[in-house]
Write a protein that holds these residues in place. Structure first.
Motif, PDB file in Angstrom:
ATOM      1  N   ASP A  58      25.674  34.454  46.764  1.00 33.15           N
ATOM      2  CA  ASP A  58      25.866  35.483  45.748  1.00 33.15           C
ATOM      3  C   ASP A  58      27.285  36.035  45.888  1.00 33.15           C
ATOM      4  N   THR A  59      27.886  36.427  44.771  1.00 25.27           N
ATOM      5  CA  THR A  59      29.271  36.890  44.794  1.00 25.27           C
ATOM      6  C   THR A  59      29.440  38.210  44.053  1.00 25.27           C
ATOM      7  N   THR A  60      30.457  38.958  44.436  1.00 25.09           N
ATOM      8  CA  THR A  60      30.884  40.150  43.710  1.00 25.09           C
ATOM      9  C   THR A  60      32.387  40.066  43.462  1.00 25.09           C
ATOM     10  N   HIS A  61      32.825  40.614  42.337  1.00 24.83           N
ATOM     11  CA  HIS A  61      34.238  40.591  41.943  1.00 24.83           C
ATOM     12  C   HIS A  61      34.759  42.012  41.769  1.00 24.83           C
ATOM     13  N   ALA A  62      36.003  42.238  42.150  1.00 19.34           N
ATOM     14  CA  ALA A  62      36.697  43.494  41.874  1.00 19.34           C
ATOM     15  C   ALA A  62      38.181  43.191  41.767  1.00 19.34           C
ATOM     16  N   GLY A  63      38.854  43.840  40.831  1.00 15.72           N
ATOM     17  CA  GLY A  63      40.272  43.574  40.688  1.00 15.72           C
ATOM     18  C   GLY A  63      40.920  44.475  39.656  1.00 15.72           C
ATOM     19  N   GLY A  64      42.166  44.207  39.389  1.00 21.33           N
ATOM     20  CA  GLY A  64      42.919  44.985  38.417  1.00 21.33           C
ATOM     21  C   GLY A  64      44.273  44.365  38.182  1.00 21.33           C
ATOM     22  N   GLY A  65      44.970  44.871  37.165  1.00 28.90           N
ATOM     23  CA  GLY A  65      46.285  44.337  36.886  1.00 28.90           C
ATOM     24  C   GLY A  65      46.852  44.832  35.571  1.00 28.90           C
ATOM     25  N   LEU A  66      47.724  44.020  34.992  1.00 28.72           N
ATOM     26  CA  LEU A  66      48.459  44.334  33.769  1.00 28.72           C
ATOM     27  C   LEU A  66      47.850  43.572  32.597  1.00 28.72           C
ATOM     28  N   THR A  67      47.772  44.204  31.426  1.00 36.56           N
ATOM     29  CA  THR A  67      47.282  43.537  30.230  1.00 36.56           C
ATOM     30  C   THR A  67      48.234  43.780  29.068  1.00 36.56           C
ATOM     31  N   ILE A  68      48.373  42.758  28.219  1.00 31.36           N
ATOM     32  CA  ILE A  68      49.201  42.832  27.018  1.00 31.36           C
ATOM     33  C   ILE A  68      48.347  42.415  25.830  1.00 31.36           C
ATOM     34  N   ASP A  69      48.379  43.210  24.752  1.00 34.11           N
ATOM     35  CA  ASP A  69      47.526  42.963  23.596  1.00 34.11           C
ATOM     36  C   ASP A  69      48.362  43.009  22.319  1.00 34.11           C
ATOM     37  N   THR A  70      48.066  42.101  21.370  1.00 36.37           N
ATOM     38  CA  THR A  70      48.865  42.025  20.147  1.00 36.37           C
ATOM     39  C   THR A  70      48.140  42.566  18.920  1.00 36.37           C
ATOM     40  N   SER A  71      46.949  43.127  19.062  1.00 37.95           N
ATOM     41  CA  SER A  71      46.193  43.584  17.898  1.00 37.95           C
ATOM     42  C   SER A  71      46.873  44.771  17.236  1.00 37.95           C
TER      43      SER A  71
END
Length: 235
Positions: A58-71
């Motif tokens: 079984d696995t768990t994920h955690a993270g973060g970072g930068l996002t760029i959106d063109t909408s």
């Protein structure tokens, strides 16, 4: 191995193609995101004196970072890029210690607006992931390795304007990801050692977006029609 390399090459080419969607966009936002999720992984490990074995965790994920959106209302089809760091932890069995992978992940979303108004939009789309991670999710003797990852899955999202120039964005999705390594981590040239694993995990992501470029104003040529998800009047 040839099939695995072909899959990674195809995924990379698709990611580059998706990135090209951002070029003609009429607006752009940048922000920061955090993500959390969970799932299950399984794999096959070969090499060393123990031969080959299969495993499941079984696995768990955690993270973060930068996002760029063109909408911005100019088109119902848009592009979102995520560049982040993700930590994936696998539960140990029979009293064994937990193991983890961590590293760079690059997420490419081609988004299609389902509903949109001057203050919000609801969207769906496919997501392609590329990853470069280090660690181990099993309890193999050689320990940590360098892994390449490629994933694909559906996502849906909701964006809500907070005021002039800012918005909150939620994304929900499910990714099926393949991991591969051919590290010679057994400290011996006598073994053709490599590891493959696959994982499915559900996740939720929250982002805070800031408008960088608003594009044409309402009423100007090229601007979206009134009442549609747009950079000015909504933000």
């Amino acid at each position: 191995m040839a099939r695995t390399n072909l899959f990674f090459a195809t995924t990379f080419a698709a990611a580059v193609a998706l990135a090209g969607v951002a070029a003609p966009a009429g607006a752009a936002s940048v922000g920061f995101y955090g993500t959390f999720g969970g799932g299950a992984a399984g794999g096959n490990d070969e090499g060393g004196t123990s031969g080959s074995w299969d495993w499941d965790r079984d696995t768990t994920h955690a993270g973060g970072g930068l996002t760029i959106d063109t909408s911005g209302g100019y088109s119902p089809i848009n592009y979102r890029l995520g560049l982040g760091w993700e930590h994936i932890e696998a539960q140990g069995e029979r009293g064994e210690a937990d193991r983890a992978l961590q590293g760079l992940v690059i997420d490419n979303d081609l988004t299609f607006d389902v509903l949109r108004g001057p203050a919000s939009r609801f969207w769906v789309g496919p997501e392609l992931r590329l990853g470069f991670l280090h660690g181990s999710l099993d309890d193999s003797t050689p320990g940590d390795r360098n892994f390449y990852a490629a994933g694909v899955g559906p996502v849906l999202g909701f964006d809500l304007g907070l005021g002039p120039g800012a918005a909150l964005s939620w994304k929900f999705g499910y990714l099926y990801t393949w991991y591969y390594t051919d590290d010679d981590s057994w400290d011996s040239g006598d073994h053709n050692d490599h590891a493959e694993m696959d994982e499915g995990h559900a996740f939720v992501t929250m982002a805070l977006l800031f408008r960088l470029w608003e594009g044409p104003h309402a009423g100007q040529q090229g601007a979206p029609p009134p009442g549609v998800y747009q950079p000015r009047g909504r933000w």
